[in-house]
Design an enzyme around this catalytic site. Structure first.
Site, PDB file in Angstrom:
ATOM      1  N   HIS A   1       0.884  -1.165   0.000  1.00 31.70           N
ATOM      2  CA  HIS A   1       0.000   0.000   0.000  1.00 31.70           C
ATOM      3  C   HIS A   1       0.927   1.223   0.000  1.00 31.70           C
ATOM      4  O   HIS A   1       2.019   1.164   0.562  1.00 31.70           O
ATOM      5  CB  HIS A   1      -0.825  -0.062   1.286  1.00 31.70           C
ATOM      6  CG  HIS A   1      -1.883   0.981   1.436  1.00 31.70           C
ATOM      7  ND1 HIS A   1      -1.595   2.281   1.758  1.00 31.70           N
ATOM      8  CD2 HIS A   1      -3.235   0.909   1.348  1.00 31.70           C
ATOM      9  CE1 HIS A   1      -2.721   2.973   1.852  1.00 31.70           C
ATOM     10  NE2 HIS A   1      -3.732   2.162   1.608  1.00 31.70           N
TER      11      HIS A   1
ATOM     12  N   LYS B   1     -10.761  -0.181  10.256  1.00 29.70           N
ATOM     13  CA  LYS B   1     -10.862  -1.432   9.505  1.00 29.70           C
ATOM     14  C   LYS B   1     -11.210  -2.600  10.429  1.00 29.70           C
ATOM     15  O   LYS B   1     -11.252  -3.752  10.022  1.00 29.70           O
ATOM     16  CB  LYS B   1      -9.563  -1.693   8.741  1.00 29.70           C
ATOM     17  CG  LYS B   1      -9.384  -0.683   7.602  1.00 29.70           C
ATOM     18  CD  LYS B   1      -8.141  -0.897   6.793  1.00 29.70           C
ATOM     19  CE  LYS B   1      -8.090   0.164   5.690  1.00 29.70           C
ATOM     20  NZ  LYS B   1      -6.840   0.136   4.933  1.00 29.70           N
TER      21      LYS B   1
ATOM     22  N   ASP C   1       2.904  -3.838   8.516  1.00 34.94           N
ATOM     23  CA  ASP C   1       1.705  -3.060   8.218  1.00 34.94           C
ATOM     24  C   ASP C   1       0.515  -3.985   8.480  1.00 34.94           C
ATOM     25  O   ASP C   1       0.216  -4.875   7.693  1.00 34.94           O
ATOM     26  CB  ASP C   1       1.765  -2.611   6.754  1.00 34.94           C
ATOM     27  CG  ASP C   1       0.465  -1.983   6.265  1.00 34.94           C
ATOM     28  OD1 ASP C   1      -0.530  -1.951   7.035  1.00 34.94           O
ATOM     29  OD2 ASP C   1       0.441  -1.523   5.112  1.00 34.94           O
TER      30      ASP C   1
ATOM     31  N   GLN D   1      -4.724  -4.509   7.341  1.00 35.12           N
ATOM     32  CA  GLN D   1      -5.689  -5.547   6.962  1.00 35.12           C
ATOM     33  C   GLN D   1      -5.621  -6.745   7.905  1.00 35.12           C
ATOM     34  O   GLN D   1      -6.637  -7.373   8.189  1.00 35.12           O
ATOM     35  CB  GLN D   1      -5.432  -6.036   5.525  1.00 35.12           C
ATOM     36  CG  GLN D   1      -5.620  -4.986   4.444  1.00 35.12           C
ATOM     37  CD  GLN D   1      -7.051  -4.488   4.316  1.00 35.12           C
ATOM     38  OE1 GLN D   1      -8.001  -5.185   4.671  1.00 35.12           O
ATOM     39  NE2 GLN D   1      -7.203  -3.282   3.818  1.00 35.12           N
TER      40      GLN D   1
ATOM     41  N   CYS E   1      -4.615   2.018  -3.906  1.00 29.41           N
ATOM     42  CA  CYS E   1      -3.502   2.673  -3.196  1.00 29.41           C
ATOM     43  C   CYS E   1      -2.212   1.883  -3.378  1.00 29.41           C
ATOM     44  O   CYS E   1      -1.400   1.754  -2.459  1.00 29.41           O
ATOM     45  CB  CYS E   1      -3.773   2.832  -1.695  1.00 29.41           C
ATOM     46  SG  CYS E   1      -5.090   3.965  -1.325  1.00 29.41           S
TER      47      CYS E   1
END
Ligand SMILES: *Cc1c(COP(=O)(O)O)cnc(C)c1O
Length: 405
Positions: free
Chosen positions: A122, A225, A199, A202, A363
């Site tokens: 991303h 999220k 990261d 998600q 993204c």
């Protein structure tokens, strides 16, 4: 026990929305998830009963706001199995969390150093490190992925060396749905002496994140999220690493002692949290975690798998549909293209039928370029989606295909 999706849906007021008389089918969960009533109530309750600034007042409301705000930190710390609360830094979201790490790293990097990322990033986990490298003269090394969207682990391992200062990768790819083998990757990077930043934007939504078991140094994620509010997120970092990480923003709250010409900064977690924080957001995020952990984790995982399995069956039956991202280990994110149709047109036609998906570059422009595609249409499923919705989505997609042929 299987998941009672009907009862679960009742807890999300927005799912009753009609778009032009058609029931909303929300399949844009990788962009943001909807909020259960418990989260909405927590926000309203905070502003109704105990709004005040935290860590400042000498009055009842401020004490109560501080208590709830710090309790929220405990909730997050337990959720990800942090060793101590001070390892949890409140941020505005994954993007800010990654910027805190990259901003500090830029001060530590020198020319000749290397930072490793992957081809599936991303922009938030790419531009950050790229800019840190530009500032410091370090090199950004990009590990390739296969056509299926899986990371090349052999190349990853081969790229690690004593110049590698930090390795950054996503737990789960937002564009491809790929779940990366993050424990294995972290172990390899640690063996080379590098810091590891995950990261988790998600990855966090699927539960079961244990930062100590992963073994990384940083894990970043957003509340929105994970069924929580926007504008709040966390940076988790290992205490010994965060303790001397370069400060981020300066101002109130993050200090111990201030004089005109110098300042002694505060201790963790405050040294990385300047100014009045997003108090209601933190409380709302903790409410989301409490709500999420109240669900049968096995049942929601089974349900999520069933949604993806059904979507894959229907996709396999559909001529002219090409899946982008077919890793063996995937979450319910389905990026795709239809022959001869532009993703934006697909999104428009689905929207007319009440179906919300994402279209565009996800993204991840360099990833789209690597795959030689302009972008994708992307349906992403959450625990409140139903098999019937997945089927309705494919019926609508066939209609779009006919219209765009
Ligand atoms: C959403 C997302 C981000 C950015 O999160 P924000 O909440 O927008 O800060 C970063 N990485 C991945 C993989 C994402 O899905």
């Amino acid at each position: 026990m299987s998941l009672d999706v009907t009862a679960l849906r009742q807890q999300f007021p927005i799912l009753k929305t009609q778009i032009d008389g058609k029931p909303l089918i929300y399949l844009d969960n990788a962009a943001t998830t909807q909020k259960p009533q418990a989260v909405i109530d927590a926000l309203v309750e905070f502003y109704t009963t105990c709004n005040a600034n935290v860590h400042r007042g000498s009055h009842h409301l401020s004490d109560e706001a501080t208590r709830r705000y710090e309790k929220a930190r405990t909730t997050v710390a337990r959720f990800i199995n942090a060793n101590v609360n001070e390892e949890v830094i409140w941020t505005s979201g994954t993007t800010e969390s990654l910027n805190i790490v990259a901003h500090g790293l830029a001060q530590k990097l020198q020319s000749g150093d290397e930072v490793i990322i992957t081809e599936m990033e991303h922009h938030a986990n790419l531009v950050t490190w790229q800019q840190a490298c530009i500032k410091s003269g370090a090199s950004l090394v990009v590990i390739p992925i296969s056509e299926d969207g899986e990371l090349d682990l052999a190349k990853f391992k081969a790229a690690l060396n004593n110049r590698t200062k930090l390795v950054a990768f996503p737990h789960v790819s937002n564009a491809l749905g790929t779940i990366n083998p993050i424990k294995e990757m972290t172990a390899m990077a640690k063996a080379a002496g590098a810091l590891v930043s995950v990261d988790g934007a998600q990855g966090i939504a699927h539960g079961g994140v244990d930062v100590q078991a992963i073994g990384c140094d940083f894990y970043s994620f957003s509340g929105h999220k994970l069924f929580g509010p926007t504008g709040i997120g966390c940076l988790w970092g290992r205490k010994d690493v965060l303790e001397d990480w370069p400060i981020w923003q300066t101002g109130g709250e993050m200090i111990a002692d201030v004089e005109y010409q110098q300042t002694t900064f505060g201790t963790l977690p405050f040294r990385l949290e300047a100014g009045t924080p997003n108090i209601s957001g933190a409380i709302g995020m903790a409410a989301a975690i409490d709500w999420f952990m109240g669900l049968d984790q096995h049942a929601i995982q089974t349900h999520e798998k069933a949604l993806l399995t059904r979507a894959n069956e229907l996709a396999a039956d559909m001529q002219g549909l090409r899946l982008i991202g077919t890793a063996k280990n995937k979450v319910g994110i389905m990026s795709f293209l239809l022959d001869g149709a532009h993703p934006a047109d697909i999104g428009f036609i689905l929207d007319r039928q009440g179906i919300a998906i994402r279209t565009g570059d996800n993204c991840a422009q360099p990833l789209m370029k690597r795959l030689n595609i302009p972008g994708t249409a992307r349906a992403s499923f959450s625990i409140y989606n139903t098999i019937e919705e997945v089927e309705a989505f494919f019926r609508a997609l066939k209609k779009a295909q006919t219209m765009l042929a």
